[in-house]
Design an enzyme around this catalytic site. Structure first.
Site, PDB file in Angstrom:
ATOM      1  N   ASP A   6       3.765  -4.107 -14.407  1.00  0.00           N
ATOM      2  CA  ASP A   6       4.945  -4.496 -13.640  1.00  0.00           C
ATOM      3  C   ASP A   6       4.463  -5.219 -12.393  1.00  0.00           C
ATOM      4  OD1 ASP A   6       7.040  -3.402 -15.236  1.00  0.00           O
ATOM      5  OD2 ASP A   6       6.555  -1.400 -14.483  1.00  0.00           O
ATOM      6  N   VAL A  53      -1.537   0.489  10.972  1.00  0.00           N
ATOM      7  CA  VAL A  53      -2.377   0.638   9.786  1.00  0.00           C
ATOM      8  C   VAL A  53      -3.470  -0.431   9.821  1.00  0.00           C
ATOM      9  CG1 VAL A  53      -0.981  -0.821   8.235  1.00  0.00           C
ATOM     10  CG2 VAL A  53      -2.377   1.029   7.287  1.00  0.00           C
ATOM     11  N   GLU A  54      -4.670  -0.065   9.422  1.00  0.00           N
ATOM     12  CA  GLU A  54      -5.762  -1.032   9.314  1.00  0.00           C
ATOM     13  C   GLU A  54      -5.523  -1.817   8.027  1.00  0.00           C
ATOM     14  OE1 GLU A  54      -8.814  -3.152   8.246  1.00  0.00           O
ATOM     15  OE2 GLU A  54      -8.769  -1.252   7.126  1.00  0.00           O
ATOM     16  N   SER A  55      -5.485  -3.139   8.127  1.00  0.00           N
ATOM     17  CA  SER A  55      -4.998  -3.965   7.025  1.00  0.00           C
ATOM     18  C   SER A  55      -5.861  -3.925   5.761  1.00  0.00           C
ATOM     19  CB  SER A  55      -4.810  -5.410   7.480  1.00  0.00           C
ATOM     20  OG  SER A  55      -6.034  -5.978   7.870  1.00  0.00           O
ATOM     21  N   HIS A  69       9.566   1.474 -10.759  1.00  0.00           N
ATOM     22  CA  HIS A  69       9.648   0.630  -9.558  1.00  0.00           C
ATOM     23  C   HIS A  69      10.082   1.435  -8.327  1.00  0.00           C
ATOM     24  CE1 HIS A  69       9.300  -2.377 -12.555  1.00  0.00           C
ATOM     25  NE2 HIS A  69      10.542  -2.791 -12.618  1.00  0.00           N
ATOM     26  N   GLU A  70      11.112   2.233  -8.519  1.00  0.00           N
ATOM     27  CA  GLU A  70      11.655   3.010  -7.403  1.00  0.00           C
ATOM     28  C   GLU A  70      10.602   3.963  -6.840  1.00  0.00           C
ATOM     29  OE1 GLU A  70      14.947   1.945 -10.303  1.00  0.00           O
ATOM     30  OE2 GLU A  70      12.912   2.730 -10.485  1.00  0.00           O
ATOM     31  N   CYS A  84       4.023   0.409 -16.058  1.00  0.00           N
ATOM     32  CA  CYS A  84       5.190   1.160 -16.536  1.00  0.00           C
ATOM     33  C   CYS A  84       4.704   2.491 -17.105  1.00  0.00           C
ATOM     34  CB  CYS A  84       5.940   0.358 -17.607  1.00  0.00           C
ATOM     35  SG  CYS A  84       7.297   1.299 -18.357  1.00  0.00           S
TER      36      CYS A  84
END
Length: 153
Positions: A58, A73-75, A92-93, A51
């Site tokens: 969070d 994407v390479e994991s 969060h957003e 936060c």
């Protein structure tokens, strides 16, 4: 024998240390091995960030679905990118949308959706949903599988 298509990958098989911040985290990609349309799903049930006001952690359950165009994407690099948020202060957003935008910028997928299912602080869960447009015709897209909040279990 080395496959030179993967010579640009530095993280896969490497040390695996997370970057200090999402901005510093490399995100590697490889060519999409298929020509047919399909969906790739990444589920991160233990995502953490900080936060920006209180400094408290969070937690979220992230589900990322995308239909690749030229790149996937390479994991391992994605896992380390997501880990780099552990000390990143943002709401969060902002975290959810930052991840979506980074994947869009790096991969230029045909379609992308992210669900950020954030665990409650102060008694209210905050869920963030974004997608780039309509699901490409003919794709099978399963439900993200995260229950409405009842302990997220």
């Amino acid at each position: 024998m080395s496959d030179n298509r993967y010579d640009n990958l530095e993280m896969l098989g490497g040390e695996g240390k997370a970057a200090a911040s999402p901005e510093d985290a490399p995100l590697e990609r490889v060519e999409n091995p298929a020509t047919a349309d399909y969906v790739i799903r990444f589920t991160c049930p233990e995502f953490t960030s900080i936060c920006p006001v209180t400094g408290q952690p969070d937690f979220a359950h992230l589900v990322i679905d995308y239909a690749p165009e030229k790149w996937i994407v390479e994991s391992k690099s994605l896992k380390l990118y997501l880990t780099s948020f552990r000390n990143h202060g943002a709401f969060h957003e902002a975290c959810t949308m930052m991840i979506a935008q980074r994947l869009i910028d790096e991969l230029s997928p045909k379609w992308l959706r992210i669900g950020g299912y954030w665990y409650p602080r102060g008694g209210i869960p905050i869920d963030i949903f974004f997608q780039t447009g309509e699901v490409p015709e003919g794709l099978w897209l399963p439900d993200q599988g995260v229950a409405p909040y009842r302990g997220r279990g």
